[in-house]
Design a protein around this motif. Structure first.
Motif, PDB file in Angstrom:
ATOM      1  N   GLU A  51      13.117  12.498 -52.408  1.00 26.40           N
ATOM      2  CA  GLU A  51      12.594  13.291 -53.511  1.00 26.40           C
ATOM      3  C   GLU A  51      11.137  13.697 -53.279  1.00 26.40           C
ATOM      4  O   GLU A  51      10.688  14.719 -53.795  1.00 26.40           O
ATOM      5  CB  GLU A  51      12.705  12.502 -54.818  1.00 26.40           C
ATOM      6  CG  GLU A  51      14.135  12.266 -55.254  1.00 26.40           C
ATOM      7  CD  GLU A  51      14.240  11.312 -56.428  1.00 26.40           C
ATOM      8  OE1 GLU A  51      13.197  10.839 -56.928  1.00 26.40           O
ATOM      9  OE2 GLU A  51      15.382  11.025 -56.835  1.00 26.40           O
ATOM     10  N   ASN A  52      10.398  12.888 -52.534  1.00 29.34           N
ATOM     11  CA  ASN A  52       8.976  13.137 -52.291  1.00 29.34           C
ATOM     12  C   ASN A  52       8.655  12.927 -50.816  1.00 29.34           C
ATOM     13  O   ASN A  52       8.019  11.931 -50.453  1.00 29.34           O
ATOM     14  CB  ASN A  52       8.115  12.179 -53.126  1.00 29.34           C
ATOM     15  CG  ASN A  52       8.407  12.293 -54.591  1.00 29.34           C
ATOM     16  OD1 ASN A  52       8.227  13.345 -55.166  1.00 29.34           O
ATOM     17  ND2 ASN A  52       8.871  11.219 -55.195  1.00 29.34           N
ATOM     18  N   PRO A  53       9.087  13.843 -49.942  1.00 31.59           N
ATOM     19  CA  PRO A  53       8.808  13.644 -48.518  1.00 31.59           C
ATOM     20  C   PRO A  53       7.308  13.688 -48.229  1.00 31.59           C
ATOM     21  O   PRO A  53       6.516  14.185 -49.031  1.00 31.59           O
ATOM     22  CB  PRO A  53       9.538  14.809 -47.851  1.00 31.59           C
ATOM     23  CG  PRO A  53       9.742  15.810 -48.927  1.00 31.59           C
ATOM     24  CD  PRO A  53       9.789  15.073 -50.218  1.00 31.59           C
ATOM     25  N   LEU A  54       6.946  13.136 -47.081  1.00 36.96           N
ATOM     26  CA  LEU A  54       5.539  13.133 -46.697  1.00 36.96           C
ATOM     27  C   LEU A  54       5.032  14.554 -46.519  1.00 36.96           C
ATOM     28  O   LEU A  54       5.753  15.442 -46.059  1.00 36.96           O
ATOM     29  CB  LEU A  54       5.352  12.353 -45.402  1.00 36.96           C
ATOM     30  CG  LEU A  54       5.671  10.867 -45.463  1.00 36.96           C
ATOM     31  CD1 LEU A  54       5.550  10.240 -44.073  1.00 36.96           C
ATOM     32  CD2 LEU A  54       4.775  10.155 -46.440  1.00 36.96           C
ATOM     33  N   LEU A  59       1.709  13.296 -42.497  1.00 39.05           N
ATOM     34  CA  LEU A  59       2.384  13.208 -41.203  1.00 39.05           C
ATOM     35  C   LEU A  59       1.410  13.306 -40.038  1.00 39.05           C
ATOM     36  O   LEU A  59       1.737  12.898 -38.922  1.00 39.05           O
ATOM     37  CB  LEU A  59       3.446  14.308 -41.089  1.00 39.05           C
ATOM     38  CG  LEU A  59       4.675  14.094 -41.962  1.00 39.05           C
ATOM     39  CD1 LEU A  59       5.568  15.325 -41.927  1.00 39.05           C
ATOM     40  CD2 LEU A  59       5.440  12.867 -41.505  1.00 39.05           C
ATOM     41  N   ALA A  60       0.208  13.820 -40.270  1.00 40.85           N
ATOM     42  CA  ALA A  60      -0.779  13.942 -39.202  1.00 40.85           C
ATOM     43  C   ALA A  60      -1.122  12.580 -38.608  1.00 40.85           C
ATOM     44  O   ALA A  60      -1.467  12.474 -37.438  1.00 40.85           O
ATOM     45  CB  ALA A  60      -2.041  14.619 -39.722  1.00 40.85           C
TER      46      ALA A  60
END
Length: 81
Positions: A51-54, A59-60
């Motif tokens: 529901e709340n991806p990075l 992701l860096a």
């Protein structure tokens, strides 16, 4: 403290398994409950991630190249003596 009933067949399996493992039944049940709760929490975490991806900013930090030393210090191996 928790107390609950199980079918006689399940209780017998618990007794047999605890004897074969050489651990008290209560210890085996605590471990089983802990593992099950961890599995449920992992499933919940997976749903939250879906529901709340990075974000790209989060992701860096996944790039391992960024965690390497800024300089090559390999020539200091013999500096300690």
């Amino acid at each position: 403290m928790l107390s609950f009933r199980v079918e006689p067949e399940v209780a017998e399996k618990v007794r047999e398994m605890s004897v074969s493992l050489g651990i008290p039944q209560s210890q085996m049940m605590r471990e089983a409950l802990r593992r099950h709760l961890n599995a449920l929490a992992a499933q919940h975490d997976a749903l939250v991630y879906e529901e709340n991806p990075l974000t790209p900013e989060e992701l860096a930090f996944a790039s391992t190249e960024r965690w390497a030393p800024a300089e090559d210090w390999s020539d200091w191996v013999d500096a300690a003596g």
